[in-house]
Design a protein around this motif. Structure first.
Motif, short mmCIF file in Angstrom:
data_model
loop_
_atom_site.label_atom_id
_atom_site.label_comp_id
_atom_site.label_asym_id
_atom_site.label_seq_id
_atom_site.Cartn_x
_atom_site.Cartn_y
_atom_site.Cartn_z
N GLU A 268 0.81 -1.21 0.00
CA GLU A 268 0.00 0.00 0.00
C GLU A 268 0.85 1.27 0.00
N LEU A 269 2.13 1.13 0.36
CA LEU A 269 2.99 2.30 0.46
C LEU A 269 3.51 2.77 -0.89
N GLY A 270 3.55 1.92 -1.89
CA GLY A 270 4.06 2.30 -3.21
C GLY A 270 3.34 3.50 -3.78
N PRO A 271 2.01 3.43 -3.97
CA PRO A 271 1.31 4.60 -4.50
C PRO A 271 1.43 5.83 -3.59
N PHE A 272 1.39 5.60 -2.29
CA PHE A 272 1.51 6.72 -1.34
C PHE A 272 2.88 7.38 -1.49
N ARG A 273 3.93 6.61 -1.64
CA ARG A 273 5.28 7.13 -1.81
C ARG A 273 5.38 7.95 -3.10
N GLU A 274 4.82 7.45 -4.16
CA GLU A 274 4.86 8.18 -5.43
C GLU A 274 4.15 9.51 -5.30
#
Length: 184
Positions: free
Chosen positions: A126-132
């Motif tokens: 779930e952190l991938g899109p949030f990081r981007e």
């Protein structure tokens, strides 16, 4: 002859009186002599004791040199003030120890709370899109800052002594990130 005999008798009686006086005086003189001899012996014993126990002149001079003068004595703290100050210092130390113990307990509670909150956070997928999204926002913020600062040059380093690129690590995945330090 009788007169001569009386005269001799009177002389003998007188001589006996003188003899008794002389005997008494001699006895007193002998007693005085014995007393004086005892006093002399006591003086010799005192003298011997003094010679054994006498203070060396150098020790005496050293003691005089070490002796405190009145101004040094006035600058000394008296015993009751010292004891009161030490008691107050002890109370302050005990108070500080109790505060530190309380803070340590607070840190342990905060650490426990953070551990519990981290357990309930987003997982790595779930952190991938949030990081981007965060990186995009960061880039746009940097562009806005660069637009607001006209006339600054990349090689103009007057007043900055640290690197412009600082190494950061992601909180969740510990991945290294290169980020610009904000501000002129």
């Amino acid at each position: 002859d009788v007169e001569l005999l009386k005269h001799i008798q009177a002389t003998v009686v007188h001589l006996q009186g003188d003899y008794e006086k002389l005997s008494s005086v001699t006895e007193n003189l002998l007693d005085d002599c014995h007393q004086k001899q005892k006093d002399i012996e006591a003086l010799f014993q005192s003298l011997e004791r003094l010679e054994k126990e006498k203070v060396d002149k150098e020790d005496l001079l050293l003691g005089i040199d070490v002796k405190a003068d009145k101004s040094a004595l006035a600058s000394k703290v008296n015993r009751t003030q010292f004891d009161a100050s030490m008691e107050r210092l002890n109370e302050v130390i005990q108070e500080m120890l109790s505060r530190v113990t309380g803070q340590e307990q607070g840190w342990h509670q905060l650490q426990q709370q953070l551990s519990e909150e981290l357990g309930s956070k987003l997982d790595r997928l779930e952190l991938g899109p949030f990081r981007e999204q965060l990186e995009e926002r960061w880039r746009s913020t940097l562009e806005k800052i660069k637009e607001k600062e006209p006339g600054t040059k990349a090689d103009d380093a007057a007043g900055i002594k640290k690197q412009l690129l600082t190494h950061f690590h992601c909180v969740s995945c510990d991945r290294p990130l290169n980020m610009l330090v904000p501000g002129p």
